[in-house]
Design an enzyme around this catalytic site. Structure first.
Site, short mmCIF file in Angstrom:
data_model
loop_
_atom_site.label_atom_id
_atom_site.label_comp_id
_atom_site.label_asym_id
_atom_site.label_seq_id
_atom_site.Cartn_x
_atom_site.Cartn_y
_atom_site.Cartn_z
N ARG A 275 0.84 -1.21 0.00
CA ARG A 275 0.00 0.00 0.00
C ARG A 275 0.86 1.25 0.00
NH1 ARG A 275 -1.68 4.00 2.97
NH2 ARG A 275 -0.67 3.27 4.88
N ILE A 276 0.50 2.20 -0.87
CA ILE A 276 1.05 3.54 -0.82
C ILE A 276 -0.12 4.51 -0.92
CG2 ILE A 276 3.36 3.03 -1.70
CD1 ILE A 276 2.40 3.81 -4.46
N SER A 277 0.03 5.67 -0.30
CA SER A 277 -1.11 6.57 -0.14
C SER A 277 -1.49 7.33 -1.39
CB SER A 277 -0.82 7.57 0.99
OG SER A 277 -0.65 6.89 2.22
N SER A 278 -0.52 7.63 -2.25
CA SER A 278 -0.83 8.42 -3.44
C SER A 278 -0.21 7.79 -4.68
CB SER A 278 -0.31 9.85 -3.28
OG SER A 278 1.10 9.88 -3.27
N GLN B 246 3.46 8.45 -5.34
CA GLN B 246 4.46 7.64 -4.65
C GLN B 246 4.81 6.38 -5.43
OE1 GLN B 246 2.43 7.19 -0.84
NE2 GLN B 246 3.85 8.61 0.12
#
Length: 218
Positions: A19-22, A25
């Site tokens: 998982r990455i927030s944006s 990224q």
């Protein structure tokens, strides 16, 4: 519990959760780093690796990764028994699972563990299971502190972002700055002779009016 104390049964499936927030990224090394850690751990412990769980651009703070992301689908698979007991969920760290308030983050973690699925954090090689936490409940205190810190960091960033937006909006209303450069195509912004930013409808506005008129008429 450290990973060297954990023995996995033959054929154990490890689900790698990335998982990455944006989306921005994704251009960095975040996803690649997380995948590499999962692959190395699976190889070291002879686990069958499933790499289908990815939440790219899904926030762990808002809970989007649960409500409409891959983590939510995984939780459904766990609760329905599609994920076998004894399976492993590999995450870089606990804050990849959730950055929500600890009371909500705890629900996510405990729902996985009490279903018989172990969670491994790859940044410190800790293995969490329902059994290990029942044997040593003080680990729950440490977990909550990790979750609280992650939530606090995201809350602080959100507050700073909101403050910056409010400041830009106030300056834009005074004509001292642009609120955003990504404005609707039917609005133009420019500075007048006094350096004040002005906004006005352009030639595309008629197209928008036509669209709404046609929609109104069915």
């Amino acid at each position: 519990m450290e990973d060297y104390e954990m023995k996995f049964a033959d054929g154990t499936v490890a689900y790698s959760y990335i998982r990455i927030s944006s989306s921005k990224q994704a251009l960095g090394d975040g996803p690649g780093r997380q995948i590499a850690l999962s692959e190395a751990y699976a190889a070291r412990h002879d686990l069958k690796l499933d790499e289908t769980l990815e939440d790219i651009g899904r926030s762990g703070w808002s809970g989007a990764n649960v409500y409409k992301g891959a983590l939510g689908r995984f939780l459904d698979m766990v609760s329905s028994g599609q994920v076998s007991r004894g399976s492993v969920l590999l995450v870089e760290s606990l804050d990849r699972l959730s950055r929500q308030h600890p009371i909500d983050a705890q629900v996510i973690l405990t729902s996985i563990l009490t279903s018989g699925v172990n969670v491994v954090t790859l940044d410190d090689n800790n293995v969490y299971s329902a059994e290990s936490l029942r044997e040593d409940w003080t680990e729950l205190v440490r977990i909550i502190s990790i979750q609280a810190r992650a939530h606090g960091e995201s809350q602080r960033k959100s507050n700073l972002s909101k403050s910056a937006v409010q400041k830009r909006r106030a300056l834009a209303l005074e004509g001292k700055a642009k609120f955003t450069t990504n404005i609707p195509a039917w609005i133009s912004q420019h500075k007048d002779r006094d350096g004040v930013t002005q906004y006005e409808l352009n030639e595309h506005a008629d197209t928008i009016r036509k669209i709404f008129s046609l929609a109104k008429d069915g």
